[in-house]
Scaffold this active site. Sequence first.
Site, mmCIF file in Angstrom:
data_model
loop_
_atom_site.group_PDB
_atom_site.id
_atom_site.type_symbol
_atom_site.label_atom_id
_atom_site.label_comp_id
_atom_site.label_asym_id
_atom_site.label_seq_id
_atom_site.Cartn_x
_atom_site.Cartn_y
_atom_site.Cartn_z
ATOM 1 N N GLU A 113 7.318 38.428 2.477
ATOM 2 C CA GLU A 113 8.416 37.796 3.212
ATOM 3 C C GLU A 113 9.492 37.367 2.233
ATOM 4 O O GLU A 113 9.242 36.596 1.315
ATOM 5 C CB GLU A 113 7.914 36.584 4.002
ATOM 6 C CG GLU A 113 6.981 36.953 5.132
ATOM 7 C CD GLU A 113 6.756 35.801 6.113
ATOM 8 O OE1 GLU A 113 7.338 34.717 5.920
ATOM 9 O OE2 GLU A 113 5.976 35.997 7.061
ATOM 10 N N ASN B 114 5.066 34.622 0.984
ATOM 11 C CA ASN B 114 6.493 34.418 0.709
ATOM 12 C C ASN B 114 6.809 34.782 -0.732
ATOM 13 O O ASN B 114 6.100 34.388 -1.658
ATOM 14 C CB ASN B 114 6.867 32.956 0.970
ATOM 15 C CG ASN B 114 6.760 32.624 2.440
ATOM 16 O OD1 ASN B 114 7.599 33.016 3.229
ATOM 17 N ND2 ASN B 114 5.684 31.947 2.803
ATOM 18 N N GLU C 260 8.980 32.568 14.566
ATOM 19 C CA GLU C 260 8.189 31.456 14.034
ATOM 20 C C GLU C 260 8.768 30.147 14.529
ATOM 21 O O GLU C 260 9.935 30.069 14.905
ATOM 22 C CB GLU C 260 8.141 31.505 12.513
ATOM 23 C CG GLU C 260 9.418 31.107 11.838
ATOM 24 C CD GLU C 260 9.326 31.193 10.312
ATOM 25 O OE1 GLU C 260 8.260 31.476 9.771
ATOM 26 O OE2 GLU C 260 10.366 30.960 9.689
ATOM 27 N N ASP D 145 12.862 37.072 6.091
ATOM 28 C CA ASP D 145 12.499 35.747 6.574
ATOM 29 C C ASP D 145 13.743 34.981 7.014
ATOM 30 O O ASP D 145 14.844 35.262 6.549
ATOM 31 C CB ASP D 145 11.810 34.996 5.420
ATOM 32 C CG ASP D 145 10.844 33.945 5.936
ATOM 33 O OD1 ASP D 145 10.874 33.631 7.140
ATOM 34 O OD2 ASP D 145 10.051 33.430 5.127
HETATM 35 P P1 C2E Z 1 8.930 29.601 5.795
HETATM 36 O O1 C2E Z 1 8.504 30.804 5.029
HETATM 37 O O2 C2E Z 1 10.004 29.787 6.801
HETATM 38 O O3 C2E Z 1 7.599 29.068 6.453
HETATM 39 C C1 C2E Z 1 7.507 28.582 7.726
HETATM 40 C C2 C2E Z 1 7.551 27.082 7.736
HETATM 41 O O4 C2E Z 1 7.632 26.667 9.073
HETATM 42 C C3 C2E Z 1 6.302 26.464 7.165
HETATM 43 O O5 C2E Z 1 6.682 25.247 6.552
HETATM 44 C C4 C2E Z 1 5.502 26.172 8.415
HETATM 45 O O6 C2E Z 1 4.581 25.135 8.255
HETATM 46 C C5 C2E Z 1 6.608 25.781 9.366
HETATM 47 N N1 C2E Z 1 6.256 25.969 10.758
HETATM 48 C C6 C2E Z 1 5.485 26.952 11.285
HETATM 49 N N2 C2E Z 1 5.404 26.824 12.604
HETATM 50 C C7 C2E Z 1 6.127 25.739 12.929
HETATM 51 C C8 C2E Z 1 6.407 25.074 14.165
HETATM 52 O O7 C2E Z 1 5.967 25.468 15.267
HETATM 53 N N3 C2E Z 1 7.204 23.970 14.118
HETATM 54 C C9 C2E Z 1 7.706 23.505 12.943
HETATM 55 N N4 C2E Z 1 8.448 22.401 12.972
HETATM 56 N N5 C2E Z 1 7.457 24.100 11.764
HETATM 57 C C10 C2E Z 1 6.673 25.218 11.759
HETATM 58 P P2 C2E Z 1 6.225 24.891 5.093
HETATM 59 O O8 C2E Z 1 4.809 25.299 4.931
HETATM 60 O O9 C2E Z 1 6.615 23.491 4.868
HETATM 61 O O10 C2E Z 1 7.066 25.856 4.200
HETATM 62 C C11 C2E Z 1 8.422 25.656 3.999
HETATM 63 C C12 C2E Z 1 9.029 26.792 3.224
HETATM 64 O O11 C2E Z 1 8.563 26.793 1.869
HETATM 65 C C13 C2E Z 1 8.621 28.152 3.729
HETATM 66 O O12 C2E Z 1 9.397 28.451 4.814
HETATM 67 C C14 C2E Z 1 8.871 29.017 2.547
HETATM 68 O O13 C2E Z 1 10.226 29.363 2.477
HETATM 69 C C15 C2E Z 1 8.552 28.107 1.390
HETATM 70 N N6 C2E Z 1 7.223 28.436 0.876
HETATM 71 C C16 C2E Z 1 6.017 27.998 1.275
HETATM 72 N N7 C2E Z 1 5.040 28.543 0.541
HETATM 73 C C17 C2E Z 1 5.625 29.361 -0.350
HETATM 74 C C18 C2E Z 1 5.151 30.248 -1.392
HETATM 75 O O14 C2E Z 1 3.974 30.397 -1.642
HETATM 76 N N8 C2E Z 1 6.105 30.940 -2.100
HETATM 77 C C19 C2E Z 1 7.426 30.821 -1.840
HETATM 78 N N9 C2E Z 1 8.278 31.536 -2.567
HETATM 79 N N10 C2E Z 1 7.900 30.031 -0.862
HETATM 80 C C20 C2E Z 1 7.014 29.300 -0.132
HETATM 81 CA CA CA Z 2 10.804 31.439 7.913
HETATM 82 CA CA CA Z 3 7.898 32.775 5.450
#
Ligand code: C2E
Ligand code: CA
Ligand code: CA
Length: 722
Positions: A277, A245, A364, A307
């Site tokens: 992304e 991301n 996703e 994304d």
């Molecule tokens: P995102 O990029 O849309 O990442 C997908 C989120 O959906 C992730 O949450 C993931 O754990 C969650 N997810 C995946 N499959 C499912 C599912 O089947 N059900 C549900 N309920 N959730 C699912 P996460 O890890 O909490 O990340 C949240 C957001 O934080 C990410 O959304 C992304 O926008 C941001 N993020 C996470 N890591 C990074 C990073 O390294 N850099 C940046 N810039 N943003 C990050």
């Molecule tokens: Ca996403």
């Molecule tokens: Ca993502």
Amino acid sequence: MSSRTDTLRLLILDDNEMTGQTLQRIAEREGFDVRFSTVPQQFFQWLDEWNPDHIALDLVMPEMDGVQVLAELAQRNCRACIIITSGVGGRILEAAGRSAAEHGLRLTGVLQKPFTPAEFRSLLFGSEGSPSPVSAPARQATLPVSAADLAAGLQRKELFVVYQPKVDCRTGSLVGFEALARWRHPHAGLVPPDRFIPLAETHDLIDELTEYVMAEALHWFAQVRQQIQANNTGCTPQSIRLSVNISARSLENSALFERIEQCCNNHELTPEHLVLELTETSAMQDPVASLDILTRLRMKGFHLSIDDFGTGYSSMVQLVRLPFSEIKLDKSFVMTARRSQESRTVIKSIVDLGRSLGLKCTAEGIEDNDTLNYLRDIGCDAAQGYLIARPLMAEHATQWALECMRQSESRRLLDLHNLHLLDTPPEQRFDRLTKLAQRVFNVPIVLVVLLDEHRQWFKSNLGLTMRETPRHMAFCTHTINYQDILLVPDTLKDPRFQHNPLVTGEPHIRFYAGCPLRVANGNAVGTLCLIDRKPGALNTEDQDLLRDMAHLAEKELQADIQAITDSLTSLLNRRGFESRATDTLQLSIRLRHSAALLFIDLDQFKSINDNHGHAMGDDALRKFADMLRQVFRESDLIARFGGDEFVLLMSNADKQQALDATTRLRQAIADLNRQSSFPFSLTYSIGWASLDPDNPQDLQALLAEADSNMYSNRNQSHGRAT
Ligand code: C2E
Ligand code: CA
Ligand code: CA
């Protein structure tokens, strides 16, 4: 297993004798069968032999820490309900609980020492065990965290990365991982990204964070690829990609991307392996600047994904304007798809939009099978979500990748063997296609390759004498892992192939273009490949053609031979001819090739049957068919249309070539009549029609024209061929 009674089993791991015995007594009083160990070794042995329903696990032990034990349990796919016990602070327990959930373990709850028997009992009976990462005992941290905390956390390396697999919707094979940042704060516990990413963005820490995540993720990713290669899962890691991301705010920082590129180089990876992304935010609203930056990134080879598509700022306008390669359907639609017709409508229109723009589509947030099936049916490319896997800790993600690849390979092999084509003799229906491809692409070697456990085997091997090679030499091994064509313009310049024995020795491959051949469910069983002994290229139009020819080969692979061949002569029957001729005509029109359709009718064949018997009639038909096979080219379609009617389609043949063929036919039939011992002479009538690619007719029109020409020829010459 068969000796199991209904008694529930509890296995305890606790380095403290007293605690362990207390737990044991409580559980035994409740009718549990209990085993208790103070050391992990014994614990794991029992785990394997005894298959407990519940596990009580101390988090802090001298020999091995509880988090390691959890990782190990996850690796063994432990399905028992796990109760974590410990005397350490609640937040660390929370973090561990979260980690267990992320490993996909069934976590019942956390038992804080000292505990009461009632608390333990309620955990033993109270819950089925929930795989949710936000199940009550493992709730995430809620203490406030500051930007200064985050800056310190980055310094102290409190952040880490988890990886969520992404698979092909149709085949379930691994296509990549998304790296997701996590922060294990020493006091606040596990802080979710939704809290610290905005913090990083507003306090100028986001680039540092991105670089941190990138470094850790690329290091892991490079290792996974090596392990896949080394583990001999039958697959090459070529096609799997790492998604990371990127905050829109980072886009202006071109130095960041240079460092990312450098980081790729350090791990022998290229930007091609990365998917960036990007979420549309207000920061991307300078359209000219973002177009510039994104175009430059795309030109460097990075794949770009948009994304959370469907929400917020991302819009169709952005998508068309910017050089994205993937759409990521927002999980808010996907998670509600099962119950909401509206969500399904949005999803379907986004998938259609993506397809029409030539973008890959990933969904996703897939949590149930119905949704996955729906996505597959409407043509979504890739799937990501808890149904497939949660975001996994690094080691667990590696194991997951290896297992996934092993399983895909065995499914692939099953499909291959079910074709029953391996080690069968060459067949005209495949040789025809390779011949056609040879002429169209002007290369010396064209192959239809099937890839089994140990070798690549050639169903058609035009320009080559060998029929198989060991699998480790096969270019095809790489190709089948590609979603699309694998192009190697010059093998000597490609480190993957420059030392390949088929490059350094016979047949001295310099140029290679291979297209995967898939069966109905999407598994690639082999390839159609073009090979040259000098470097080469294939423009996009030629690539489309190769893809089309591969589709024809795919049809042949799965064709029901019985249904399309004439059993007497082994020529195509009417049905087999019609489907192939339609495809061939379409191809001819695209190639602006002319083609000729010939209609042949044996004269007075009924009287041969009547006067000499059916056996002799059959024999004559077989001999006539053999003669046709000799007179016409490998790339022509030859069919027995009905009783004594034969039809031929000569591709890439002009009127002169069609006329020449009728002359050869006349000679051949004269020879046949002279040499055969038939007490009769075979005569025939012939008519033909030719395809004008500038003003093309369809198959039915050509057939009608050839048929009527035949009748007028017959009336003119009474059985003398013209
Ligand atoms: P995102 O990029 O849309 O990442 C997908 C989120 O959906 C992730 O949450 C993931 O754990 C969650 N997810 C995946 N499959 C499912 C599912 O089947 N059900 C549900 N309920 N959730 C699912 P996460 O890890 O909490 O990340 C949240 C957001 O934080 C990410 O959304 C992304 O926008 C941001 N993020 C996470 N890591 C990074 C990073 O390294 N850099 C940046 N810039 N943003 C990050
Ligand atoms: Ca996403
Ligand atoms: Ca993502």
